[in-house]
Design a protein around this motif. Structure first.
Motif, short mmCIF file in Angstrom:
data_model
loop_
_atom_site.label_atom_id
_atom_site.label_comp_id
_atom_site.label_asym_id
_atom_site.label_seq_id
_atom_site.Cartn_x
_atom_site.Cartn_y
_atom_site.Cartn_z
N ALA A 122 0.84 -1.21 0.00
CA ALA A 122 0.00 0.00 0.00
C ALA A 122 0.87 1.25 0.00
CB ALA A 122 -0.94 -0.01 1.20
N GLU A 123 1.93 1.22 0.79
CA GLU A 123 2.85 2.36 0.84
C GLU A 123 3.57 2.55 -0.51
OE1 GLU A 123 4.79 5.64 2.20
OE2 GLU A 123 3.20 4.55 3.26
N ARG A 124 3.95 1.46 -1.11
CA ARG A 124 4.67 1.52 -2.40
C ARG A 124 3.82 2.16 -3.49
NH1 ARG A 124 7.15 -3.17 -6.20
NH2 ARG A 124 4.99 -3.62 -6.57
N TYR A 125 2.52 1.93 -3.46
CA TYR A 125 1.63 2.46 -4.50
C TYR A 125 0.91 3.73 -4.06
CZ TYR A 125 2.48 -1.80 -7.08
OH TYR A 125 3.07 -2.82 -7.78
N SER A 126 1.23 4.22 -2.90
CA SER A 126 0.56 5.42 -2.38
C SER A 126 0.95 6.63 -3.22
CB SER A 126 0.99 5.64 -0.93
OG SER A 126 0.46 6.86 -0.47
N THR A 127 -0.02 7.48 -3.43
CA THR A 127 0.23 8.72 -4.16
C THR A 127 0.52 9.86 -3.20
OG1 THR A 127 -2.11 9.28 -4.22
CG2 THR A 127 -1.22 8.02 -6.09
N GLY A 128 0.49 9.57 -1.91
CA GLY A 128 0.79 10.59 -0.90
C GLY A 128 -0.41 11.44 -0.56
N GLU A 129 -1.54 11.13 -1.07
CA GLU A 129 -2.73 11.94 -0.79
C GLU A 129 -3.42 11.51 0.46
OE1 GLU A 129 -5.26 11.97 -4.22
OE2 GLU A 129 -3.64 12.54 -5.51
#
Length: 129
Positions: A122-129
């Protein structure tokens, strides 16, 4: 339903046809288990063991002594799970707390079911939003 003699005849036929392993359904005594291995010898045998089933539940060493190479315990985990669920539900009803000994520490539970890997993805694909 055709008896042990018929089952042994069929096991021998499967062995002669090149079966890699033999399984005879529900021998009902130690003597029947012994017959399965001795009368259809030459390939590994598997025992299917169920608490309360028709086949005597023997130790691994006893099964090996008779000639079995594999043993399946198809319902033991489900049976133990149901027993733990019942204890936990009874404890929750009585005290509001799960039964001691039937639950894992939270960190062990989350690691076992893969939360750490899930969170990393989940962290790897997170867009930071």
């Amino acid at each position: 339903s055709h008896g042990l003699d018929e089952a042994l005849y069929r096991a021998q036929a499967f062995r002669d046809a090149g079966a890699d392993i033999l399984f005879v359904e529900a021998p009902r005594s130690v003597e029947e288990l012994r017959r399965v291995c001795s009368e259809a010898s030459g390939v590994p045998h598997m025992a299917n063991l169920l608490q309360g089933g028709l086949t005597p539940v023997l130790s691994q060493s006893e099964l090996a002594e008779l000639g079995f190479k594999l043993a399946a315990y198809p319902l033991d985990l489900l049976n133990a799970t149901i027993a733990a669920q019942r204890r936990t539900l009874e404890a929750l009803k009585a005290t509001g707390q799960p039964s001691p000994g039937d639950t894992l520490p939270f960190g062990e539970l989350t690691a076992f079911v893969g939360f750490d890997e899930y969170n990393a993805e989940a962290e790897r694909y997170s867009t930071g939003e």
